[in-house]
Design a protein around this motif. Structure first.
Motif, short mmCIF file in Angstrom:
data_model
loop_
_atom_site.label_atom_id
_atom_site.label_comp_id
_atom_site.label_asym_id
_atom_site.label_seq_id
_atom_site.Cartn_x
_atom_site.Cartn_y
_atom_site.Cartn_z
N GLU A 158 -51.54 -7.28 -13.10
CA GLU A 158 -51.03 -6.94 -11.77
C GLU A 158 -49.64 -6.31 -11.81
OE1 GLU A 158 -52.15 -9.92 -12.79
OE2 GLU A 158 -50.93 -11.58 -11.99
N ASP A 159 -49.01 -6.26 -12.98
CA ASP A 159 -47.74 -5.54 -13.13
C ASP A 159 -47.96 -4.05 -13.35
OD1 ASP A 159 -46.53 -8.32 -15.06
OD2 ASP A 159 -46.07 -7.86 -12.97
N THR A 160 -49.21 -3.65 -13.50
CA THR A 160 -49.52 -2.24 -13.74
C THR A 160 -49.11 -1.39 -12.55
OG1 THR A 160 -51.34 -2.72 -15.24
CG2 THR A 160 -51.38 -0.59 -14.12
N ALA A 161 -48.30 -0.36 -12.80
CA ALA A 161 -47.81 0.54 -11.74
C ALA A 161 -46.83 1.52 -12.36
CB ALA A 161 -47.11 -0.25 -10.64
N PRO A 162 -46.56 2.61 -11.68
CA PRO A 162 -45.38 3.39 -12.05
C PRO A 162 -44.14 2.66 -11.56
CG PRO A 162 -46.49 4.40 -10.19
CD PRO A 162 -47.33 3.26 -10.60
N TYR A 163 -43.09 2.63 -12.36
CA TYR A 163 -41.84 1.96 -12.02
C TYR A 163 -40.76 3.02 -11.79
CZ TYR A 163 -43.67 -2.64 -13.12
OH TYR A 163 -44.39 -3.81 -13.10
N TYR A 164 -40.00 2.82 -10.72
CA TYR A 164 -38.98 3.78 -10.32
C TYR A 164 -37.62 3.10 -10.27
CZ TYR A 164 -43.07 6.32 -8.65
OH TYR A 164 -44.28 6.97 -8.56
N CYS A 165 -36.62 3.83 -10.73
CA CYS A 165 -35.23 3.41 -10.63
C CYS A 165 -34.62 4.09 -9.40
CB CYS A 165 -34.52 3.85 -11.91
SG CYS A 165 -32.75 3.63 -11.93
N ALA A 166 -33.74 3.38 -8.71
CA ALA A 166 -33.12 3.95 -7.51
C ALA A 166 -31.70 3.42 -7.37
CB ALA A 166 -33.94 3.60 -6.28
N THR A 167 -30.87 4.18 -6.65
CA THR A 167 -29.51 3.75 -6.42
C THR A 167 -28.98 4.27 -5.10
OG1 THR A 167 -27.29 3.63 -7.40
CG2 THR A 167 -28.43 5.73 -7.60
N ASP A 168 -28.13 3.48 -4.47
CA ASP A 168 -27.46 3.89 -3.24
C ASP A 168 -26.45 2.81 -2.85
OD1 ASP A 168 -28.27 6.16 -0.93
OD2 ASP A 168 -27.05 4.48 -0.23
N HIS A 169 -25.35 3.24 -2.27
CA HIS A 169 -24.36 2.28 -1.77
C HIS A 169 -24.92 1.45 -0.63
CE1 HIS A 169 -20.38 0.72 -0.73
NE2 HIS A 169 -20.70 0.96 0.52
N ALA A 170 -25.71 2.09 0.23
CA ALA A 170 -26.24 1.41 1.40
C ALA A 170 -27.21 0.28 1.05
CB ALA A 170 -26.95 2.41 2.32
N ALA A 171 -27.74 0.29 -0.16
CA ALA A 171 -28.74 -0.70 -0.54
C ALA A 171 -28.13 -2.06 -0.84
CB ALA A 171 -29.53 -0.21 -1.74
N ASN A 172 -26.82 -2.17 -0.92
CA ASN A 172 -26.19 -3.46 -1.22
C ASN A 172 -26.56 -4.52 -0.18
OD1 ASN A 172 -24.44 -3.32 -3.66
ND2 ASN A 172 -23.51 -1.62 -2.54
N SER A 173 -26.78 -4.10 1.06
CA SER A 173 -27.10 -5.05 2.11
C SER A 173 -28.55 -5.52 2.05
CB SER A 173 -26.80 -4.43 3.48
OG SER A 173 -27.58 -3.27 3.66
N SER A 174 -29.43 -4.67 1.56
CA SER A 174 -30.87 -5.00 1.48
C SER A 174 -31.45 -4.37 0.23
CB SER A 174 -31.61 -4.49 2.72
OG SER A 174 -31.11 -5.07 3.89
N PRO A 175 -31.18 -4.93 -0.92
CA PRO A 175 -31.50 -4.26 -2.19
C PRO A 175 -32.98 -4.07 -2.48
CG PRO A 175 -30.72 -6.49 -2.58
CD PRO A 175 -30.48 -6.20 -1.13
N HIS A 176 -33.87 -4.75 -1.75
CA HIS A 176 -35.30 -4.60 -2.03
C HIS A 176 -36.01 -3.73 -1.00
CE1 HIS A 176 -35.98 -7.89 -5.20
NE2 HIS A 176 -34.68 -7.63 -5.14
N LEU A 177 -35.25 -3.07 -0.14
CA LEU A 177 -35.85 -2.16 0.83
C LEU A 177 -35.75 -0.73 0.33
CD1 LEU A 177 -34.61 -3.52 4.28
CD2 LEU A 177 -36.82 -3.88 3.16
N PRO A 178 -36.87 -0.08 0.04
CA PRO A 178 -36.81 1.28 -0.51
C PRO A 178 -36.13 2.28 0.41
CG PRO A 178 -39.08 0.66 0.04
CD PRO A 178 -38.26 -0.57 0.15
N GLU A 179 -36.21 2.05 1.72
CA GLU A 179 -35.61 3.02 2.65
C GLU A 179 -34.09 3.01 2.60
OE1 GLU A 179 -37.80 0.61 3.38
OE2 GLU A 179 -37.31 -0.44 5.26
#
Length: 124
Positions: free
Chosen positions: A88-109
């Motif tokens: 179930e770990d099978t998937a493409p994995y993506y790295c992402a970064t943004d200053h705004a993500a500090n408040s909600s680090p698991h939200l892709p938007e």
């Protein structure tokens, strides 16, 4: 402008290990959050783990105790050792970064800079 390049994906059997890397090129900001996401076919993009600008880390329940996020600031690299892998770990994995993500680090938007992805396949 930020460019993220992932590597380290591959194919393993259940119980095996992989280590993903994400190298950051371009503008570097110590205030950015960095995270790993995955998106299995037919599913929404899922936040796997993230490291905030203050160094705090968070994990999805499904990977706690098996994945460990780390950041090498000198090399501008985000690292993700993954142990005890499951199908179930099978998937493409993506790295992402943004200053705004500090408040909600698991939200892709919350992220505006993304890598191209690296495929992990775990067979049973």
């Amino acid at each position: 402008q930020v460019r993220l390049v992932e590597s380290g994906g591959g194919s393993v059997q259940a119980g095996g290990s992989l280590t993903l890397s994400c190298v950051r090129y371009g503008h570097t900001s110590g205030g950015d959050c960095m995270g790993w996401f995955r998106q299995a076919p037919g599913k929404e993009r899922e936040g796997v783990t993230a490291i905030n600008s203050d160094g705090s880390v968070s994990y999805a329940d499904s990977v706690k105790g098996r994945f460990t996020i780390a950041k090498d600031n000198a090399k501008a690299t985000l690292i993700l050792p993954m142990n005890d892998l499951r199908p179930e770990d099978t998937a493409p994995y993506y790295c992402a970064t943004d200053h705004a993500a500090n408040s909600s680090p698991h939200l892709p938007e919350k992220y505006t800079s993304w890598g191209q992805g690296t495929q992990d396949t775990v067979s049973s």
